[in-house]
Design a protein around this motif. Structure first.
Motif, PDB file in Angstrom:
ATOM      1  N   GLU A  18       0.776  -1.341   0.130  1.00  0.00           N
ATOM      2  CA  GLU A  18       0.078  -0.070  -0.048  1.00  0.00           C
ATOM      3  C   GLU A  18       0.754   1.222  -0.129  1.00  0.00           C
ATOM      4  N   SER A  19       2.081   1.225   0.392  1.00  0.00           N
ATOM      5  CA  SER A  19       2.978   2.515   0.675  1.00  0.00           C
ATOM      6  C   SER A  19       3.898   2.436  -0.518  1.00  0.00           C
ATOM      7  N   LEU A  20       4.344   1.318  -1.287  1.00  0.00           N
ATOM      8  CA  LEU A  20       5.429   1.390  -2.021  1.00  0.00           C
ATOM      9  C   LEU A  20       5.143   0.703  -3.342  1.00  0.00           C
ATOM     10  N   PHE A  21       4.333  -0.130  -3.453  1.00  0.00           N
ATOM     11  CA  PHE A  21       4.187  -0.822  -4.872  1.00  0.00           C
ATOM     12  C   PHE A  21       3.467   0.084  -6.193  1.00  0.00           C
ATOM     13  N   HIS A  22       3.064   1.433  -5.616  1.00  0.00           N
ATOM     14  CA  HIS A  22       2.624   2.484  -6.830  1.00  0.00           C
ATOM     15  C   HIS A  22       4.056   2.895  -7.390  1.00  0.00           C
ATOM     16  N   LEU A  23       5.340   2.906  -6.987  1.00  0.00           N
ATOM     17  CA  LEU A  23       6.319   3.311  -7.261  1.00  0.00           C
ATOM     18  C   LEU A  23       6.828   2.570  -8.640  1.00  0.00           C
ATOM     19  N   SER A  24       7.452   3.085  -9.668  1.00  0.00           N
ATOM     20  CA  SER A  24       8.214   2.895 -10.901  1.00  0.00           C
ATOM     21  C   SER A  24       9.400   1.556 -10.123  1.00  0.00           C
ATOM     22  N   GLU A  25       9.755   1.017 -11.104  1.00  0.00           N
ATOM     23  CA  GLU A  25      10.872  -0.006 -10.719  1.00  0.00           C
ATOM     24  C   GLU A  25      12.199   1.018 -10.338  1.00  0.00           C
ATOM     25  N   GLU A  26      12.724   2.004 -11.148  1.00  0.00           N
ATOM     26  CA  GLU A  26      13.590   2.954 -10.828  1.00  0.00           C
ATOM     27  C   GLU A  26      13.413   3.560  -9.387  1.00  0.00           C
ATOM     28  N   GLN A  27      12.036   3.987  -9.116  1.00  0.00           N
ATOM     29  CA  GLN A  27      11.864   4.696  -8.033  1.00  0.00           C
ATOM     30  C   GLN A  27      12.177   3.597  -6.674  1.00  0.00           C
ATOM     31  N   PHE A  28      11.433   2.435  -6.886  1.00  0.00           N
ATOM     32  CA  PHE A  28      11.590   1.662  -5.744  1.00  0.00           C
ATOM     33  C   PHE A  28      13.147   1.227  -5.548  1.00  0.00           C
ATOM     34  N   GLY A  29      13.874   1.114  -6.526  1.00  0.00           N
ATOM     35  CA  GLY A  29      15.111   0.948  -6.302  1.00  0.00           C
ATOM     36  C   GLY A  29      15.970   1.836  -5.382  1.00  0.00           C
ATOM     37  N   LYS A  30      15.438   3.015  -5.046  1.00  0.00           N
ATOM     38  CA  LYS A  30      16.125   3.821  -4.332  1.00  0.00           C
ATOM     39  C   LYS A  30      15.639   3.909  -2.849  1.00  0.00           C
TER      40      LYS A  30
END
Length: 254
Positions: free
Chosen positions: A152-164
């Motif tokens: 709910e807090s992180l899986f809206h991020l793109s792959e590039e964003q999540f990698g940070k």
């Protein structure tokens, strides 16, 4: 290769003189004793960040983190601190979603998604906290509960964003209680979270995501916890307020 990290969350502790002394001691000990590639992060009260930044700016192994930031960019929000303010004074990391923020200030997964967004927009690395209470561990699908916090807090991020993003798993039942998850319990949750991330973003992203353990890490148990293959470091509470204990923990991760 995912980053090894040991972060010290000071919470609401230390006067300015005490903060200066602790930072100086940690900087000297890390520079003298830590030979590995571990990233050390100090998370003092926000009021000290500008002053302490001068103490760590010449120590590449040590960075500073804020303990929180607003989900708003700016405006009439008395007492709040924005991500852009933190970035403007040279801060690299921000702790988001700590269990105490969730419990005492009612922070929700949706609100934390907004904080993650604005932190990333301003070039900050979120240290995103997740974890379950004792009641949830005993009576619910505790792994599912923590996975849902990430969804709910992180899986809206793109792959590039999540990698940070850095993840910090903190079993709430083991924070400040004297209880500590066993290395097997920590590994179980960390492996489940890494698999959950892989299901969304793939194995490469999951394998490169640092997942820290944040439940009463101390000098006596750090080495055993860090030996677990999916435990990449620690978010340390009380032990980070003592320079020798904190350095011992850091050395256990290097």
């Amino acid at each position: 290769m995912r980053k090894k990290i040991v972060a010290g969350n000071w919470k609401m502790n230390k006067t300015l003189d005490e903060a200066l002394a602790l930072t100086s001691e940690v900087v000297n000990m890390v520079n003298d004793e830590v030979t590995g590639d571990v990233q050390v992060i100090l998370c003092p009260p926000a009021i000290y960040l500008t002053t302490l930044n001068k103490y760590v700016e010449n120590s590449p192994k040590i960075a500073l983190a804020a303990q929180n930031c607003s989900d708003k960019a700016s405006g009439a929000y008395t007492g709040e601190i924005s991500a852009s303010m933190l970035k403007s004074i040279g801060i690299e990391y921000v702790v988001l979603g700590h269990s105490e923020r969730r419990e005492y200030f009612g922070e929700t997964n949706a609100q934390l998604a907004g904080k993650v967004n604005i932190a990333l927009e301003n070039g900050l690395t979120p240290i995103f906290c997740c974890g379950e209470s004792l009641n949830q561990r005993q009576n619910e699908d505790y792994i599912g509960f923590v996975k849902n916090q990430i969804t709910e807090s992180l899986f809206h991020l793109s792959e590039e964003q999540f990698g940070k993003v850095v993840i910090a798993y903190e079993p709430i039942w083991a924070i400040g209680t004297g209880l500590t998850a066993s290395s097997e319990q920590a590994q179980e949750m960390h492996a489940a979270l890494r698999a959950h991330i892989a299901g969304k973003y793939g194995n490469e992203v999951a394998d490169n995501t640092s997942i820290l353990y944040g439940g009463s890490v101390g000098a006596a148990n750090a080495e055993e916890l860090f030996a677990s293959p999916d435990v990449d470091g620690g978010l340390v509470g009380g032990a980070s307020l003592k320079s020798r204990d904190f350095t011992t923990i850091i050395k256990a991760r290097q």
